[in-house]
Design a protein around this motif. Structure first.
Motif, PDB file in Angstrom:
ATOM      1  N   LEU A 189       9.145   2.133  -0.066  1.00 46.99           N
ATOM      2  CA  LEU A 189       8.549   1.987  -1.391  1.00 46.99           C
ATOM      3  C   LEU A 189       9.531   2.456  -2.460  1.00 46.99           C
ATOM      4  N   PRO A 190       9.448   1.897  -3.667  1.00 50.06           N
ATOM      5  CA  PRO A 190      10.318   2.381  -4.745  1.00 50.06           C
ATOM      6  C   PRO A 190      10.106   3.871  -4.980  1.00 50.06           C
ATOM      7  N   PRO A 191      11.185   4.647  -5.106  1.00 48.87           N
ATOM      8  CA  PRO A 191      11.021   6.105  -5.264  1.00 48.87           C
ATOM      9  C   PRO A 191      10.301   6.487  -6.552  1.00 48.87           C
ATOM     10  N   THR A 192      10.282   5.576  -7.530  1.00 48.50           N
ATOM     11  CA  THR A 192       9.615   5.894  -8.798  1.00 48.50           C
ATOM     12  C   THR A 192       8.126   5.573  -8.777  1.00 48.50           C
ATOM     13  N   LEU A 193       7.635   4.999  -7.678  1.00 52.24           N
ATOM     14  CA  LEU A 193       6.225   4.623  -7.601  1.00 52.24           C
ATOM     15  C   LEU A 193       5.407   5.824  -7.146  1.00 52.24           C
ATOM     16  N   PRO A 194       4.535   6.355  -7.993  1.00 53.98           N
ATOM     17  CA  PRO A 194       3.738   7.523  -7.580  1.00 53.98           C
ATOM     18  C   PRO A 194       2.611   7.095  -6.638  1.00 53.98           C
ATOM     19  N   VAL A 195       2.500   7.760  -5.511  1.00 54.57           N
ATOM     20  CA  VAL A 195       1.456   7.419  -4.554  1.00 54.57           C
ATOM     21  C   VAL A 195       0.766   8.690  -4.087  1.00 54.57           C
ATOM     22  N   THR A 196      -0.476   8.512  -3.701  1.00 54.80           N
ATOM     23  CA  THR A 196      -1.200   9.577  -3.013  1.00 54.80           C
ATOM     24  C   THR A 196      -1.540   9.069  -1.621  1.00 54.80           C
ATOM     25  N   VAL A 197      -1.427   9.928  -0.616  1.00 57.93           N
ATOM     26  CA  VAL A 197      -1.626   9.539   0.777  1.00 57.93           C
ATOM     27  C   VAL A 197      -2.570  10.537   1.427  1.00 57.93           C
ATOM     28  N   GLN A 198      -3.641  10.015   2.033  1.00 60.37           N
ATOM     29  CA  GLN A 198      -4.519  10.853   2.844  1.00 60.37           C
ATOM     30  C   GLN A 198      -5.043  10.009   4.001  1.00 60.37           C
ATOM     31  N   ASP A 208      -6.853   6.405  12.550  1.00 64.70           N
ATOM     32  CA  ASP A 208      -5.731   5.486  12.747  1.00 64.70           C
ATOM     33  C   ASP A 208      -4.969   5.179  11.473  1.00 64.70           C
ATOM     34  N   TRP A 209      -5.647   5.246  10.336  1.00 62.38           N
ATOM     35  CA  TRP A 209      -5.071   4.746   9.094  1.00 62.38           C
ATOM     36  C   TRP A 209      -4.797   5.879   8.108  1.00 62.38           C
ATOM     37  N   LEU A 210      -3.773   5.654   7.287  1.00 57.93           N
ATOM     38  CA  LEU A 210      -3.523   6.478   6.119  1.00 57.93           C
ATOM     39  C   LEU A 210      -3.691   5.606   4.893  1.00 57.93           C
ATOM     40  N   ALA A 211      -4.391   6.108   3.900  1.00 55.44           N
ATOM     41  CA  ALA A 211      -4.661   5.351   2.684  1.00 55.44           C
ATOM     42  C   ALA A 211      -3.591   5.662   1.641  1.00 55.44           C
ATOM     43  N   PHE A 212      -2.883   4.619   1.196  1.00 52.95           N
ATOM     44  CA  PHE A 212      -1.898   4.725   0.122  1.00 52.95           C
ATOM     45  C   PHE A 212      -2.557   4.211  -1.162  1.00 52.95           C
ATOM     46  N   GLN A 213      -2.507   5.024  -2.218  1.00 52.54           N
ATOM     47  CA  GLN A 213      -3.037   4.621  -3.517  1.00 52.54           C
ATOM     48  C   GLN A 213      -2.027   4.959  -4.606  1.00 52.54           C
ATOM     49  N   HIS A 214      -2.098   4.212  -5.704  1.00 45.55           N
ATOM     50  CA  HIS A 214      -1.268   4.537  -6.857  1.00 45.55           C
ATOM     51  C   HIS A 214      -1.712   5.884  -7.408  1.00 45.55           C
ATOM     52  N   GLY A 215      -0.761   6.752  -7.683  1.00 45.52           N
ATOM     53  CA  GLY A 215      -1.097   8.113  -8.079  1.00 45.52           C
ATOM     54  C   GLY A 215      -1.959   8.193  -9.315  1.00 45.52           C
ATOM     55  N   GLN A 216      -1.756   7.269 -10.259  1.00 45.36           N
ATOM     56  CA  GLN A 216      -2.523   7.331 -11.496  1.00 45.36           C
ATOM     57  C   GLN A 216      -3.939   6.794 -11.327  1.00 45.36           C
ATOM     58  N   ALA A 217      -4.190   6.132 -10.193  1.00 48.53           N
ATOM     59  CA  ALA A 217      -5.522   5.551  -9.988  1.00 48.53           C
ATOM     60  C   ALA A 217      -6.167   6.060  -8.712  1.00 48.53           C
ATOM     61  N   ALA A 218      -5.615   7.145  -8.142  1.00 44.61           N
ATOM     62  CA  ALA A 218      -6.136   7.640  -6.873  1.00 44.61           C
ATOM     63  C   ALA A 218      -7.555   8.161  -7.050  1.00 44.61           C
ATOM     64  N   HIS A 219      -8.402   7.814  -6.088  1.00 45.47           N
ATOM     65  CA  HIS A 219      -9.773   8.298  -6.119  1.00 45.47           C
ATOM     66  C   HIS A 219     -10.303   8.313  -4.686  1.00 45.47           C
TER      67      HIS A 219
END
Length: 685
Positions: free
Chosen positions: A496-505, A510-521
């Motif tokens: 992923l682009p290093p400038t893309l903010p993500v949240t991961v949980q 089996d799965w990890l959820a990737f979300q945009h950091g500014q829209a994580a919920h």
């Protein structure tokens, strides 16, 4: 007057006997096809080995017939369109019967079975036609039955009759050419219907398997040998050319479907649909594999031709067949010998070519010679032999050959419920979960191929889309959810682009959820039973933490049965999925703090089965979300999910969980905190 009446009675009796004999031949063909159908259905392919998803004709034909897309070059347009109708028609029948997600693999494989049954019928009918006589108007149908039955259990034919390949249709097409030629040559006067049908059957190779056309040059030669005036009959000649070229119209389907879906083109320098189309239908991508290779020792013997023929048919049957072809009459013998010679030359010249394309129709052509020789043995008084031996010896030998070939072919030709068909198992478990609608799925190559097949071909969760890292980045930039398998999460994060903010949980085990950091919920509200276990870990970890920064709280724990992979997996091992919901300090998960989740029975840890090291049933992680937890833009005071899967032991009741927080130290581990929890009642789940 009496004499005329007696002659009429004899004639009526003869016609009745002739009708009875012909009806017996028809019933024999029905029994042959019924037995073959039962055999092929019992051994029908219904799963994939891992390598089969990575490429090849089998998986290419499946996608082509389900999605009405061109198959591998030159596209097999007529065969593919027929497969599309067959698949969607049968799948609709299953849905009417209440089967929501029928397995597409046996449905698609049964299309090959359809062509195999047609090929066996044509071989049988050709055999009956060649052995007709005044005393046997239905032909020597018992021998024709046994010869067709023997061919039906040869390995290659049996295997391709039960898997998603196009070869049985090419065999049927080749035998249809031979059968229609026999009808044409025996017509009392020139019959343009058979002539046009022969031209159409020959021309079909231009829109199907090109190697079928190898029979056309000797066919044209023997037809002109019998009727040299054909070239002077302008109208029939023009109709013949038109019928032969008519199948080429089907390539409009290849062009139109390809133009509508440029994502199907693959890699190449094509700028327009036309450029791609001409490169595709001319098999530019596959010509290198058919490069000339005159290496007689390697090409003739190391390539499988003719070794496979005498291995499958046996040397005696091969010799008898080649000799027996000469008894079929000069023109038919030249047709068959000429075709076999072209097959042999093809295999010798193209040492890396698709030699099995001509191996498969070689067998029935040779077996026609076996039938001719056996029929001659039964009819002629030489060499001298007792009547019972003359009648029964060929049948007994063919019965023995069928028994031998059945037992030899069955282990390899049986594609039903193979233990190695595990390619879809993990992907089935990955999908057998309440995944969010429209999510993108990122996984390792084998898992991604299996997920793509299950979502697009099997139609299990077709709303989901398998994505690569570029597509995942685009989705995340547009605030869309991407789920990654835990073992592929590090790859996705690195790409992923290093400038893309993500949240991961975690999203399940089996799965990890990737979300945009500014829209994580939160994707779902915290579930399960409340725990509210607070652990202060600052002192234990030796960190210089301010007040509260070293405090983690386990708010809830949810336990559910592990997904079984329905409707794909036959028997998934039982297990428990456990989701821990943590409330973390502003600094996130304390560095160096690891997690171990274990099963207990009566307060004691349960030994892991078949573990020579004497370990216990447990899952250890360097931190939540398999150590990939990232909370960029995560809402404050919102618990984060952390998923685990624990296998259940085969024997004994499990009644508890033990959660251990620890850190790694020199020479071992240091326990920070331990929590024992009773296992909730899962009887209602």
């Amino acid at each position: 007057m009496v004499r005329n009446w007696g002659a009429a009675r004899v004639k009526v009796a003869a016609e009745r006997d002739e009708g009875v004999e012909v009806e017996r031949a028809h019933w024999a063909s029905r029994i042959l096809l019924a037995i073959a159908l039962l055999l092929y259905l019992a051994t029908l392919d219904n799963g994939f080995q891992p390598y089969e998803l990575r490429g090849g004709d089998l998986i290419t034909h499946q996608y082509a017939q389900v999605q009405a897309r061109p198959s591998n070059a030159p596209g097999y347009p007529l065969y593919t369109m027929g497969g599309w109708l067959w698949f969607h028609g049968l799948r609709q029948v299953f849905r009417w019967l209440g089967v929501t997600h029928p397995n597409p693999i046996p449905i698609l494989s049964s299309y090959s079975t359809l062509w195999a049954l047609l090929a066996l019928w044509l071989l049988y009918r050709t055999g009956c036609h060649l052995t007709r006589s005044p005393d046997r108007p239905g032909g020597n149908w018992p021998l024709a039955w046994l010869v067709a039955g023997f061919y039906g259990v040869t390995y290659f034919f049996w295997y391709y009759a039960t898997t998603t390949e196009q070869y049985t249709s090419a065999i049927a097409q080749t035998l249809a050419i031979v059968y229609v030629y026999l009808r044409w040559r025996e017509a009392p006067e020139p019959d343009n219907r058979f002539l046009y049908l022969l031209a159409l059957l020959s021309g079909l190779s231009l829109a199907h398997m090109l190697t079928v056309a190898f029979i056309v040059p000797p066919l044209v030669a023997v037809m002109l040998w019998q009727a040299p005036g054909l070239l002077r009959r302008i109208r029939p000649l023009a109709g013949t050319v038109l019928a032969a070229l008519l199948p080429l119209l089907s390539y409009a389907y290849v062009y139109l479907r390809g133009a509508a879906h440029p994502e199907w083109w693959g890699e190449g320098p094509w700028r327009t649909p036309g450029e791609w189309f001409w490169a595709f239908v001319s098999t530019a991508q596959g010509r290198e594999e058919l490069s000339w290779g005159f290496e007689p020792g390697r090409a003739f013997f190391g390539n499988g031709f003719p070794e496979l023929i005498w291995q499958e048919l046996s040397i005696p049957i091969l010799i008898l067949g080649l000799v027996g072809i000469a008894l079929l009459g000069r023109r038919l013998a030249w047709l068959l010998y000429g075709t076999l010679a072209i097959y042999l030359g093809f295999c010798w010249a193209y040492r890396y070519g698709n030699w099995f394309q001509v191996i498969l129709p070689t067998y029935p052509l040779i077996l026609l010679g076996v039938l001719a020789l056996a029929d001659r043995w039964q009819r002629r008084p030489w060499p001298p032999a007792p009547g019972w031996l003359r009648t029964w010896l060929p049948a007994l030998l063919l019965l023995a050959a069928i028994a031998w070939r059945t037992t030899a072919s069955l282990p390899g030709a049986n594609s039903h419920n193979r233990p190695q068909d595990t390619a879809l198992d993990r992907a089935a478990v990955l999908l057998d979960q309440p995944l969010p609608i429209g999510a993108g799925l990122f996984a390792a190559v084998d898992d991604a191929l299996a997920l793509d097949y299950l979502t697009r071909i099997w139609q299990i969760r077709p709303d989901l889309a398998v994505v690569g890292s570029d597509q995942a980045a685009t989705r995340l930039a547009h605030h869309q959810l991407v789920l990654a398998t835990w073992d592929a999460a590090a790859t996705l994060r690195a790409e992923l682009p290093p400038t893309l903010p993500v949240t991961v949980q975690s999203f399940g085990a089996d799965w990890l959820a990737f979300q945009h950091g500014q829209a994580a919920h939160p994707l779902a509200a915290a579930q399960g039973q409340p725990v509210n276990w607070t652990v202060s870990v600052g002192d234990n970890l030796g960190d210089n933490l301010r007040d509260g920064e070293g405090v983690v709280v386990l708010e809830r724990i949810a336990v559910t049965p592990a997904p079984q992979g329905a409707p794909v997996r036959r028997q998934a091992p039982p297990g428990l999925d456990v989701t821990l919901y943590w409330r973390l300090p502003a600094t996130g998960w304390p560095q160096g703090l690891a997690i171990s989740l274990r099963l207990t029975r009566g307060g004691a840890l349960i030994p892991a089965p078949e573990d020579p090291a004497g370990g216990f049933i447990q899952q250890d992680r360097p931190g939540p979300a398999h150590g990939h937890l990232t909370l960029s833009g995560w809402p404050p005071d919102e618990p984060v999910a952390d998923g685990y899967r624990l296998p259940l032991p085969a024997m004994g009741q499990v009644d508890g969980l033990q959660l251990v927080l620890y850190r790694v130290v020199d020479g071992g581990f240091e326990t920070v905190a331990v929590l024992d929890l009773p296992l909730p009642d899962l009887s209602g789940q």
